[in-house]
Design a protein around this motif. Structure first.
Motif, short mmCIF file in Angstrom:
data_model
loop_
_atom_site.label_atom_id
_atom_site.label_comp_id
_atom_site.label_asym_id
_atom_site.label_seq_id
_atom_site.Cartn_x
_atom_site.Cartn_y
_atom_site.Cartn_z
N LEU A 28 0.81 4.14 -2.88
CA LEU A 28 0.55 5.54 -2.54
C LEU A 28 1.70 6.45 -2.97
CD1 LEU A 28 -0.96 5.12 1.06
CD2 LEU A 28 -2.22 5.75 -1.01
N GLU A 29 2.91 5.95 -2.77
CA GLU A 29 4.11 6.73 -3.14
C GLU A 29 4.16 6.98 -4.64
OE1 GLU A 29 8.89 6.26 -2.98
OE2 GLU A 29 7.77 5.13 -1.47
N LYS A 30 3.68 6.00 -5.41
CA LYS A 30 3.69 6.13 -6.89
C LYS A 30 2.42 6.82 -7.39
CE LYS A 30 7.48 3.63 -7.51
NZ LYS A 30 8.75 4.32 -7.58
N ASP A 31 1.64 7.37 -6.45
CA ASP A 31 0.45 8.16 -6.78
C ASP A 31 -0.74 7.34 -7.28
OD1 ASP A 31 -0.55 10.73 -6.48
OD2 ASP A 31 -0.42 11.13 -8.63
N TYR A 32 -0.81 6.07 -6.89
CA TYR A 32 -1.97 5.24 -7.23
C TYR A 32 -2.96 5.26 -6.07
CZ TYR A 32 0.78 3.20 -11.04
OH TYR A 32 1.52 3.02 -12.17
N LEU A 33 -4.22 5.00 -6.40
CA LEU A 33 -5.25 4.85 -5.38
C LEU A 33 -5.49 3.36 -5.19
CD1 LEU A 33 -8.63 6.85 -5.35
CD2 LEU A 33 -8.36 4.59 -4.35
N PRO A 34 -5.09 2.79 -4.05
CA PRO A 34 -5.29 1.35 -3.82
C PRO A 34 -6.74 1.03 -3.47
CG PRO A 34 -3.55 2.27 -2.40
CD PRO A 34 -4.34 3.41 -2.94
N ILE A 35 -7.25 -0.05 -4.05
CA ILE A 35 -8.60 -0.54 -3.75
C ILE A 35 -8.46 -1.99 -3.33
CG2 ILE A 35 -10.93 -0.92 -4.64
CD1 ILE A 35 -10.46 1.34 -6.64
N VAL A 36 -8.85 -2.29 -2.08
CA VAL A 36 -8.53 -3.59 -1.47
C VAL A 36 -9.78 -4.46 -1.31
CG1 VAL A 36 -7.50 -4.75 0.53
CG2 VAL A 36 -6.66 -2.48 -0.17
N ALA A 37 -9.70 -5.70 -1.82
CA ALA A 37 -10.74 -6.71 -1.59
C ALA A 37 -10.40 -7.48 -0.32
CB ALA A 37 -10.83 -7.66 -2.78
N PRO A 38 -11.36 -7.66 0.60
CA PRO A 38 -11.05 -8.26 1.91
C PRO A 38 -10.95 -9.78 1.89
CG PRO A 38 -13.37 -7.71 1.81
CD PRO A 38 -12.79 -7.28 0.49
N ILE A 39 -9.91 -10.28 1.26
CA ILE A 39 -9.62 -11.72 1.25
C ILE A 39 -8.24 -11.88 1.87
CG2 ILE A 39 -9.32 -13.78 -0.17
CD1 ILE A 39 -10.89 -12.08 -2.37
N GLY A 40 -8.14 -12.74 2.88
CA GLY A 40 -6.85 -12.95 3.54
C GLY A 40 -6.26 -14.29 3.18
N LEU A 41 -4.98 -14.44 3.51
CA LEU A 41 -4.27 -15.70 3.25
C LEU A 41 -3.90 -16.32 4.59
CD1 LEU A 41 -3.36 -17.17 0.65
CD2 LEU A 41 -1.11 -16.17 0.97
N GLY A 42 -4.30 -17.57 4.77
CA GLY A 42 -3.98 -18.28 6.01
C GLY A 42 -2.61 -18.91 5.94
N ALA A 43 -2.14 -19.42 7.07
CA ALA A 43 -0.84 -20.12 7.12
C ALA A 43 -0.88 -21.36 6.23
CB ALA A 43 -0.52 -20.50 8.56
N ASP A 44 -2.11 -21.86 5.97
CA ASP A 44 -2.27 -23.03 5.10
C ASP A 44 -2.31 -22.63 3.62
OD1 ASP A 44 -4.67 -21.67 5.07
OD2 ASP A 44 -5.92 -23.37 5.71
N LEU A 72 0.83 -1.21 0.00
CA LEU A 72 0.00 0.00 0.00
C LEU A 72 0.87 1.26 0.00
CD1 LEU A 72 -2.76 -1.08 2.55
CD2 LEU A 72 -2.86 -1.14 0.06
N TYR A 73 1.93 1.25 0.82
CA TYR A 73 2.84 2.40 0.83
C TYR A 73 3.46 2.63 -0.55
CZ TYR A 73 2.85 2.70 5.99
OH TYR A 73 2.50 2.86 7.30
N ASP A 74 3.87 1.54 -1.19
CA ASP A 74 4.48 1.64 -2.53
C ASP A 74 3.50 2.24 -3.53
OD1 ASP A 74 6.81 0.58 -1.55
OD2 ASP A 74 6.53 -1.42 -2.42
#
Length: 297
Positions: A163-179, A159-161
């Motif tokens: 924002l720094e490059k002037d993009y607007l991040p749009i995040v889908a709420p899917i996570g990755l488990g240890a599996d 996200l920092y990268d």
């Protein structure tokens, strides 16, 4: 001619009122959690995207975290399955998770297109990308509800990268488990975790109600401004119930972990974001740090 001039002066006044807020929040990160009815209505959807795009163009660094629950339920129904919930959490078996991921990615890219149409560069990502959202299996009252994730770790570098490059991040709420399996994450929880991890100045929840009421059945009990400790008292007093309880818990958690201000807004009101952030009056509920309760900002 006089009426025209009056109209122009009113527009100028609006811009002048917005100026101190634009100055104060220039280069500050704002996380917007977007879902509910505002998402299912195309006109409201476009208004929200216009608001966020404007925030970006006047110097904010917005991040959108979106839901898609109603759309997921619609597609689950299309394949002949019945949506099941336990304590407000979707029971997510393997097939439902596959549908949820497809739907959320579809919603994600649709929002990216809307932003791009307005001349701002957006990048849609999933919480799985670059280890953004690490999760563990979530249980509901001890019950196994399948592939539902509790956020345990946020890696905000992506996200920092962006924002720094002037993009607007749009995040889908899917996570990755240890599996290394995909897990469905409540969008409010994802937005709260991301806001804390990036040190957001503001976290905004676009909801299906006007804001916070001490008593939901008494419209005169509307709370336009409340401190984090007062919000905690409300949570433990038993006054707050339903879907607002976990939302308010997320709000106080965000404030206690470095987010300066949290807003609960009615996403069904056109341009609610601009009205709340750029006007002295505001329209929703703001949750603030205890020391800021006496200073309107």
């Amino acid at each position: 001619m006089e009426k025209d001039m009056e109209s122009l002066l009113q527009k100028a006044q609006v811009l002048i009122e917005a100026l101190p807020y634009i100055q104060r929040f220039n280069r500050k990160i704002i996380v917007v959690k977007y879902g509910g009815s505002a998402m299912s209505n195309e006109e409201l959807q476009k208004n929200v995207i216009k608001d966020v795009t404007l925030l970006k163009l006047v110097g904010f660094k917005p991040i959108i975290v979106h839901g898609g629950g109603k759309e997921i339920s619609r597609w689950v129904g299309k394949v002949g399955k019945e949506a099941k919930f336990v304590n407000g959490l979707r029971v997510t078996d393997e097939e439902t998770m596959e549908i949820a991921e497809m739907v959320l990615n579809k919603v994600n890219k649709s929002l990216v297109s809307m932003v791009e149409e307005l001349g701002v560069k957006a990048v849609g990502v999933s919480g799985k990308d670059a280890g953004l959202l690490g999760v563990e299996k979530k249980y509901s009252g001890g019950q196994d509800i399948g592939y539902v994730g509790e956020v345990t770790e946020v890696n905000p570098k992506l996200l920092y990268d962006l924002l720094e490059k002037d993009y607007l991040p749009i995040v889908a709420p899917i996570g990755l488990g240890a599996d290394c399996h995909s897990y469905n994450v409540n969008a409010d929880d994802a937005a709260c975790a991301i806001a804390k991890a990036v040190g957001a100045d503001k976290l905004v929840f676009l909801t299906d109600i006007e804001g916070l009421y001490k008593d939901i059945n008494d419209k005169s009990s509307f709370i336009s401004r409340i401190s984090a400790s007062e919000a905690d008292e409300l949570i433990h007093s038993g006054f707050i119930g339903g879907g607002m309880l976990p939302k308010l818990s997320n709000c106080t958690s965000a404030i206690n972990n470095g987010v300066n201000r949290v807003h609960i807004l009615d996403g069904r009101i056109a341009h609610c974001l601009l009205l709340e952030i750029f006007t002295n009056q505001g329209i929703g509920t703001a949750i603030v740090k205890d020391e800021d309760i006496d200073h309107m900002a």
